[in-house]
Write a protein that holds these residues in place. Structure first.
Motif, PDB file in Angstrom:
ATOM      1  N   PRO A   1      14.163  39.400  27.038  1.00 22.05           N
ATOM      2  CA  PRO A   1      15.420  39.299  27.779  1.00 22.05           C
ATOM      3  C   PRO A   1      15.909  37.856  27.822  1.00 22.05           C
ATOM      4  O   PRO A   1      15.105  36.921  27.827  1.00 22.05           O
ATOM      5  CB  PRO A   1      15.049  39.790  29.184  1.00 22.05           C
ATOM      6  CG  PRO A   1      13.596  39.521  29.297  1.00 22.05           C
ATOM      7  CD  PRO A   1      13.031  39.696  27.913  1.00 22.05           C
ATOM      8  N   PRO A   2      17.223  37.664  27.855  1.00 22.39           N
ATOM      9  CA  PRO A   2      17.737  36.294  27.967  1.00 22.39           C
ATOM     10  C   PRO A   2      17.343  35.686  29.310  1.00 22.39           C
ATOM     11  O   PRO A   2      17.233  36.392  30.310  1.00 22.39           O
ATOM     12  CB  PRO A   2      19.252  36.460  27.857  1.00 22.39           C
ATOM     13  CG  PRO A   2      19.525  37.900  28.088  1.00 22.39           C
ATOM     14  CD  PRO A   2      18.272  38.652  27.790  1.00 22.39           C
ATOM     15  N   VAL A   3      17.115  34.392  29.310  1.00 28.90           N
ATOM     16  CA  VAL A   3      16.653  33.718  30.524  1.00 28.90           C
ATOM     17  C   VAL A   3      17.355  32.369  30.679  1.00 28.90           C
ATOM     18  O   VAL A   3      17.676  31.715  29.696  1.00 28.90           O
ATOM     19  CB  VAL A   3      15.113  33.521  30.498  1.00 28.90           C
ATOM     20  CG1 VAL A   3      14.690  32.607  29.375  1.00 28.90           C
ATOM     21  CG2 VAL A   3      14.594  33.000  31.825  1.00 28.90           C
ATOM     22  N   ASP A   4      17.614  31.991  31.921  1.00 29.53           N
ATOM     23  CA  ASP A   4      18.067  30.647  32.269  1.00 29.53           C
ATOM     24  C   ASP A   4      16.938  30.023  33.081  1.00 29.53           C
ATOM     25  O   ASP A   4      16.397  30.668  33.981  1.00 29.53           O
ATOM     26  CB  ASP A   4      19.325  30.677  33.141  1.00 29.53           C
ATOM     27  CG  ASP A   4      20.553  31.199  32.407  1.00 29.53           C
ATOM     28  OD1 ASP A   4      20.555  31.154  31.162  1.00 29.53           O
ATOM     29  OD2 ASP A   4      21.493  31.638  33.079  1.00 29.53           O
ATOM     30  N   VAL A   5      16.578  28.788  32.776  1.00 26.11           N
ATOM     31  CA  VAL A   5      15.534  28.077  33.519  1.00 26.11           C
ATOM     32  C   VAL A   5      16.147  26.796  34.071  1.00 26.11           C
ATOM     33  O   VAL A   5      16.700  25.999  33.321  1.00 26.11           O
ATOM     34  CB  VAL A   5      14.317  27.744  32.627  1.00 26.11           C
ATOM     35  CG1 VAL A   5      13.253  26.998  33.430  1.00 26.11           C
ATOM     36  CG2 VAL A   5      13.738  29.007  32.005  1.00 26.11           C
ATOM     37  N   HIS A   6      16.058  26.642  35.395  1.00 28.46           N
ATOM     38  CA  HIS A   6      16.570  25.445  36.063  1.00 28.46           C
ATOM     39  C   HIS A   6      15.444  24.800  36.859  1.00 28.46           C
ATOM     40  O   HIS A   6      14.523  25.487  37.309  1.00 28.46           O
ATOM     41  CB  HIS A   6      17.728  25.802  37.003  1.00 28.46           C
ATOM     42  CG  HIS A   6      18.924  26.327  36.285  1.00 28.46           C
ATOM     43  ND1 HIS A   6      19.190  27.666  36.166  1.00 28.46           N
ATOM     44  CD2 HIS A   6      19.908  25.685  35.636  1.00 28.46           C
ATOM     45  CE1 HIS A   6      20.301  27.827  35.468  1.00 28.46           C
ATOM     46  NE2 HIS A   6      20.759  26.646  35.135  1.00 28.46           N
TER      47      HIS A   6
ATOM     48  N   TYR B   1      16.753  50.109  24.988  1.00 31.97           N
ATOM     49  CA  TYR B   1      15.675  50.820  25.664  1.00 31.97           C
ATOM     50  C   TYR B   1      14.360  50.318  25.098  1.00 31.97           C
ATOM     51  O   TYR B   1      14.267  49.968  23.928  1.00 31.97           O
ATOM     52  CB  TYR B   1      15.778  52.333  25.441  1.00 31.97           C
ATOM     53  CG  TYR B   1      17.025  52.930  26.028  1.00 31.97           C
ATOM     54  CD1 TYR B   1      17.060  53.304  27.365  1.00 31.97           C
ATOM     55  CD2 TYR B   1      18.171  53.099  25.264  1.00 31.97           C
ATOM     56  CE1 TYR B   1      18.209  53.831  27.925  1.00 31.97           C
ATOM     57  CE2 TYR B   1      19.316  53.634  25.808  1.00 31.97           C
ATOM     58  CZ  TYR B   1      19.337  54.001  27.139  1.00 31.97           C
ATOM     59  OH  TYR B   1      20.470  54.521  27.695  1.00 31.97           O
ATOM     60  N   GLY B   2      13.345  50.292  25.930  1.00 30.37           N
ATOM     61  CA  GLY B   2      12.037  49.846  25.480  1.00 30.37           C
ATOM     62  C   GLY B   2      11.447  48.879  26.487  1.00 30.37           C
ATOM     63  O   GLY B   2      11.769  48.909  27.671  1.00 30.37           O
ATOM     64  N   THR B   3      10.587  48.009  25.999  1.00 33.86           N
ATOM     65  CA  THR B   3       9.886  47.058  26.848  1.00 33.86           C
ATOM     66  C   THR B   3      10.500  45.673  26.715  1.00 33.86           C
ATOM     67  O   THR B   3      10.685  45.166  25.614  1.00 33.86           O
ATOM     68  CB  THR B   3       8.390  47.000  26.467  1.00 33.86           C
ATOM     69  OG1 THR B   3       7.841  48.296  26.598  1.00 33.86           O
ATOM     70  CG2 THR B   3       7.631  46.040  27.363  1.00 33.86           C
ATOM     71  N   TYR B   4      10.837  45.101  27.850  1.00 36.56           N
ATOM     72  CA  TYR B   4      11.311  43.726  27.907  1.00 36.56           C
ATOM     73  C   TYR B   4      10.090  42.872  28.245  1.00 36.56           C
ATOM     74  O   TYR B   4       9.339  43.208  29.158  1.00 36.56           O
ATOM     75  CB  TYR B   4      12.344  43.554  29.016  1.00 36.56           C
ATOM     76  CG  TYR B   4      13.665  44.237  28.784  1.00 36.56           C
ATOM     77  CD1 TYR B   4      14.777  43.515  28.391  1.00 36.56           C
ATOM     78  CD2 TYR B   4      13.814  45.606  28.994  1.00 36.56           C
ATOM     79  CE1 TYR B   4      16.001  44.119  28.205  1.00 36.56           C
ATOM     80  CE2 TYR B   4      15.044  46.224  28.795  1.00 36.56           C
ATOM     81  CZ  TYR B   4      16.125  45.482  28.404  1.00 36.56           C
ATOM     82  OH  TYR B   4      17.331  46.082  28.217  1.00 36.56           O
ATOM     83  N   SER B   5       9.905  41.778  27.537  1.00 38.30           N
ATOM     84  CA  SER B   5       8.723  40.960  27.787  1.00 38.30           C
ATOM     85  C   SER B   5       9.012  39.491  27.502  1.00 38.30           C
ATOM     86  O   SER B   5       9.583  39.155  26.480  1.00 38.30           O
ATOM     87  CB  SER B   5       7.586  41.449  26.889  1.00 38.30           C
ATOM     88  OG  SER B   5       6.432  40.686  27.100  1.00 38.30           O
ATOM     89  N   ARG B   6       8.614  38.624  28.453  1.00 37.45           N
ATOM     90  CA  ARG B   6       8.719  37.179  28.276  1.00 37.45           C
ATOM     91  C   ARG B   6       7.490  36.541  28.912  1.00 37.45           C
ATOM     92  O   ARG B   6       7.017  36.979  29.948  1.00 37.45           O
ATOM     93  CB  ARG B   6       9.954  36.597  28.974  1.00 37.45           C
ATOM     94  CG  ARG B   6      11.301  36.833  28.340  1.00 37.45           C
ATOM     95  CD  ARG B   6      11.513  36.261  26.949  1.00 37.45           C
ATOM     96  NE  ARG B   6      11.614  34.838  26.827  1.00 37.45           N
ATOM     97  CZ  ARG B   6      12.753  34.166  26.680  1.00 37.45           C
ATOM     98  NH1 ARG B   6      13.901  34.790  26.690  1.00 37.45           N
ATOM     99  NH2 ARG B   6      12.742  32.868  26.531  1.00 37.45           N
ATOM    100  N   THR B   7       7.008  35.487  28.273  1.00 38.10           N
ATOM    101  CA  THR B   7       5.879  34.721  28.794  1.00 38.10           C
ATOM    102  C   THR B   7       6.271  33.246  28.790  1.00 38.10           C
ATOM    103  O   THR B   7       6.848  32.758  27.827  1.00 38.10           O
ATOM    104  CB  THR B   7       4.623  34.939  27.932  1.00 38.10           C
ATOM    105  OG1 THR B   7       4.322  36.336  27.927  1.00 38.10           O
ATOM    106  CG2 THR B   7       3.434  34.181  28.485  1.00 38.10           C
TER     107      THR B   7
END
Length: 153
Positions: free
Chosen positions: A33-38, A90-96
């Motif tokens: 998934p798209p992510v913003d990190v602040h 559809y499916g699995t969203y994954s971020r590490t």
């Protein structure tokens, strides 16, 4: 007038072939998934887009300076119903994420609202900014008196 998009045409053809041969029910797809990190004085804030996912299908784990997010959005195929177009993900969203040691993974806070997962990781106590008072020989003496004044008192 519609513009010709060859990539969309290829994708639609691929989906038709998958449906025709029943391959749409293969192993679920994995998505990042798209992510913003602040970052600010308090710590890190990560915001991930997880549209259409229920909060109970989200897992956030923190271990060994690693923060992992997993979520699942299942495609439910009803009997007697034909899908003419399936374009949503559809499916699995994954971020590490590797988190530097200056952040405290034991105090992670996660909030899910309107399809956005917001994770806050505070700075560790040792990494917090603090003011240190500077002492000198004159401030060590009682109430600003000099050594000779302290001895005469």
């Amino acid at each position: 007038m519609m513009r010709f998009d060859p990539f969309r045409e290829i994708e639609e053809l691929s989906q038709r072939v998958d449906r025709a041969f029943g391959q749409a029910a293969q192993a679920p797809a994995r998505f990042a998934p798209p992510v913003d990190v602040h970052e600010d004085e308090q710590g890190l804030e990560l915001s991930l887009d997880l549209p259409g996912i229920q909060p109970e299908n989200i897992s956030v784990d923190a271990e060994n300076q690693t923060l992992s997010v997993q979520a699942e959005r299942k495609y439910i195929r009803a009997e007697g119903r034909t899908a003419h177009r399936v374009e949503r993900v559809y499916g699995t969203y994954s971020r590490t994420f590797s988190v530097p040691a200056k952040y405290d993974l034991s105090k992670v806070d996660a909030n899910f609202d309107n399809g956005t997962l917001t994770i806050k990781v505070p700075r560790s106590e040792a990494a917090q900014k603090r003011s240190i008072s500077v002492k000198s020989a004159t401030t060590l003496n009682v109430e600003g008196k000099t050594d000779t004044e302290n001895h005469n008192a």
